[in-house]
Scaffold this motif. Structure first.
Motif, PDB file in Angstrom:
ATOM      1  N   UNK A  11     -14.468  -8.058 -58.685  1.00  0.00           N
ATOM      2  CA  UNK A  11     -13.074  -8.426 -58.432  1.00  0.00           C
ATOM      3  C   UNK A  11     -12.914  -9.544 -57.396  1.00  0.00           C
ATOM      4  N   UNK A  12     -13.693  -9.565 -56.309  1.00  0.00           N
ATOM      5  CA  UNK A  12     -13.524 -10.657 -55.336  1.00  0.00           C
ATOM      6  C   UNK A  12     -13.871 -12.038 -55.894  1.00  0.00           C
ATOM      7  N   UNK A  13     -14.512 -12.082 -57.046  1.00  0.00           N
ATOM      8  CA  UNK A  13     -14.856 -13.353 -57.680  1.00  0.00           C
ATOM      9  C   UNK A  13     -13.704 -13.897 -58.520  1.00  0.00           C
ATOM     10  N   UNK A  14     -12.697 -13.065 -58.731  1.00  0.00           N
ATOM     11  CA  UNK A  14     -11.643 -13.394 -59.684  1.00  0.00           C
ATOM     12  C   UNK A  14     -10.299 -13.634 -58.994  1.00  0.00           C
ATOM     13  N   UNK A  15      -9.458 -14.375 -59.689  1.00  0.00           N
ATOM     14  CA  UNK A  15      -8.099 -14.637 -59.229  1.00  0.00           C
ATOM     15  C   UNK A  15      -7.189 -14.542 -60.453  1.00  0.00           C
ATOM     16  N   UNK A  16      -6.016 -13.930 -60.301  1.00  0.00           N
ATOM     17  CA  UNK A  16      -5.125 -13.814 -61.459  1.00  0.00           C
ATOM     18  C   UNK A  16      -4.701 -15.185 -61.989  1.00  0.00           C
ATOM     19  N   UNK A  17      -4.538 -15.253 -63.292  1.00  0.00           N
ATOM     20  CA  UNK A  17      -3.935 -16.443 -63.907  1.00  0.00           C
ATOM     21  C   UNK A  17      -2.421 -16.275 -63.826  1.00  0.00           C
ATOM     22  N   UNK A  18      -1.666 -17.364 -63.947  1.00  0.00           N
ATOM     23  CA  UNK A  18      -0.201 -17.244 -63.848  1.00  0.00           C
ATOM     24  C   UNK A  18       0.409 -16.252 -64.844  1.00  0.00           C
ATOM     25  N   UNK A  19      -0.240 -16.046 -65.968  1.00  0.00           N
ATOM     26  CA  UNK A  19       0.290 -15.147 -66.990  1.00  0.00           C
ATOM     27  C   UNK A  19       0.052 -13.667 -66.701  1.00  0.00           C
ATOM     28  N   UNK A  20      -0.723 -13.355 -65.689  1.00  0.00           N
ATOM     29  CA  UNK A  20      -1.032 -11.954 -65.363  1.00  0.00           C
ATOM     30  C   UNK A  20       0.218 -11.240 -64.847  1.00  0.00           C
ATOM     31  N   UNK A  21       0.315  -9.964 -65.199  1.00  0.00           N
ATOM     32  CA  UNK A  21       1.412  -9.151 -64.682  1.00  0.00           C
ATOM     33  C   UNK A  21       1.216  -8.930 -63.186  1.00  0.00           C
ATOM     34  N   UNK A  22       2.311  -8.711 -62.484  1.00  0.00           N
ATOM     35  CA  UNK A  22       2.276  -8.468 -61.044  1.00  0.00           C
ATOM     36  C   UNK A  22       1.262  -7.372 -60.714  1.00  0.00           C
ATOM     37  N   UNK A  23       0.359  -7.640 -59.782  1.00  0.00           N
ATOM     38  CA  UNK A  23      -0.617  -6.660 -59.349  1.00  0.00           C
ATOM     39  C   UNK A  23      -1.856  -6.550 -60.229  1.00  0.00           C
ATOM     40  N   UNK A  24      -1.935  -7.360 -61.281  1.00  0.00           N
ATOM     41  CA  UNK A  24      -3.077  -7.324 -62.198  1.00  0.00           C
ATOM     42  C   UNK A  24      -3.919  -8.590 -62.042  1.00  0.00           C
ATOM     43  N   UNK A  25      -5.227  -8.457 -62.215  1.00  0.00           N
ATOM     44  CA  UNK A  25      -6.097  -9.629 -62.237  1.00  0.00           C
ATOM     45  C   UNK A  25      -6.075 -10.284 -63.616  1.00  0.00           C
ATOM     46  N   UNK A  26      -6.388  -9.495 -64.628  1.00  0.00           N
ATOM     47  CA  UNK A  26      -6.549 -10.012 -65.988  1.00  0.00           C
ATOM     48  C   UNK A  26      -5.212 -10.034 -66.710  1.00  0.00           C
ATOM     49  N   UNK A  27      -4.999 -11.083 -67.507  1.00  0.00           N
ATOM     50  CA  UNK A  27      -3.811 -11.190 -68.363  1.00  0.00           C
ATOM     51  C   UNK A  27      -4.232 -10.929 -69.803  1.00  0.00           C
ATOM     52  N   UNK A  28      -3.403 -10.200 -70.531  1.00  0.00           N
ATOM     53  CA  UNK A  28      -3.659  -9.931 -71.944  1.00  0.00           C
ATOM     54  C   UNK A  28      -3.142 -11.087 -72.786  1.00  0.00           C
ATOM     55  N   UNK A  29      -3.964 -11.549 -73.712  1.00  0.00           N
ATOM     56  CA  UNK A  29      -3.535 -12.576 -74.663  1.00  0.00           C
ATOM     57  C   UNK A  29      -2.983 -11.879 -75.905  1.00  0.00           C
ATOM     58  N   UNK A  30      -2.057 -12.537 -76.563  1.00  0.00           N
ATOM     59  CA  UNK A  30      -1.454 -12.004 -77.775  1.00  0.00           C
ATOM     60  C   UNK A  30      -2.143 -12.621 -78.992  1.00  0.00           C
ATOM     61  N   UNK A  31      -2.600 -11.770 -79.879  1.00  0.00           N
ATOM     62  CA  UNK A  31      -3.224 -12.259 -81.105  1.00  0.00           C
ATOM     63  C   UNK A  31      -2.143 -12.803 -82.027  1.00  0.00           C
ATOM     64  N   UNK A  32      -2.336 -14.031 -82.500  1.00  0.00           N
ATOM     65  CA  UNK A  32      -1.354 -14.628 -83.414  1.00  0.00           C
ATOM     66  C   UNK A  32      -1.909 -14.806 -84.821  1.00  0.00           C
ATOM     67  N   UNK A  33      -3.208 -14.675 -84.975  1.00  0.00           N
ATOM     68  CA  UNK A  33      -3.808 -14.807 -86.308  1.00  0.00           C
ATOM     69  C   UNK A  33      -5.205 -14.216 -86.291  1.00  0.00           C
ATOM     70  N   UNK A  34      -5.583 -13.587 -87.392  1.00  0.00           N
ATOM     71  CA  UNK A  34      -6.939 -13.048 -87.559  1.00  0.00           C
ATOM     72  C   UNK A  34      -7.346 -13.211 -89.010  1.00  0.00           C
ATOM     73  N   UNK A  35      -8.474 -13.822 -89.235  1.00  0.00           N
ATOM     74  CA  UNK A  35      -8.989 -13.966 -90.598  1.00  0.00           C
ATOM     75  C   UNK A  35      -9.714 -12.678 -90.955  1.00  0.00           C
ATOM     76  N   UNK A  36      -9.126 -11.894 -91.795  1.00  0.00           N
ATOM     77  CA  UNK A  36      -9.698 -10.589 -92.132  1.00  0.00           C
ATOM     78  C   UNK A  36     -10.286 -10.522 -93.496  1.00  0.00           C
TER      79      UNK A  36
END
Length: 112
Positions: free
Chosen positions: A87-112
């Motif tokens: 965790x000390x190696x990481x910094x939240x991206x602007x898209x991260x929720x308050x208090x979270x390090x990692x931000x979830x990306x939204x899947x917009x397409x998947x070749x199935x």
């Protein structure tokens, strides 16, 4: 584990440039107990990618109760110890929720 189609997850976090070498060194050999906890919680096909100063993780979840399995990971003492190093190696991206390090990306397409 569920026999249904796996849930795909992509998450993004910043990597502090001055901690890059340390983070990469830590991930040369991830602790076996950390990997075992992830597997026991339905996480498969886990990868972390590096793009500039961002880390991008991809994993698939094959369990039946995502929230409960994530709570088991978070409560695991070995995983908590691992996070004190990573965790000390990481910094939240602007898209991260308050208090979270990692931000979830939204899947917009998947070749199935």
């Amino acid at each position: 584990m569920s026999a249904s189609t796996p849930q795909r997850h992509i998450r993004v976090v910043g990597l502090l440039p001055e901690k890059r070498a340390e983070y990469l060194r830590l991930h040369e050999v991830v602790w076996p107990d950390v990997e075992a906890r992830l597997t026991a919680s339905g996480i498969t096909n886990y990868s972390i990618f590096l793009l500039g100063d961002r880390l991008i993780s991809y994993y698939e979840y094959v369990g039946d109760d995502y929230e409960a399995d994530m709570a088991l990971i978070a409560a695991d003492p070995t995983t908590q110890e691992w996070w004190t190093l990573t965790d000390p190696c990481q910094v939240p991206v602007p898209e991260a929720e308050e208090g979270q390090l990692w931000a979830d990306a939204t899947e917009v397409w998947h070749m199935g």
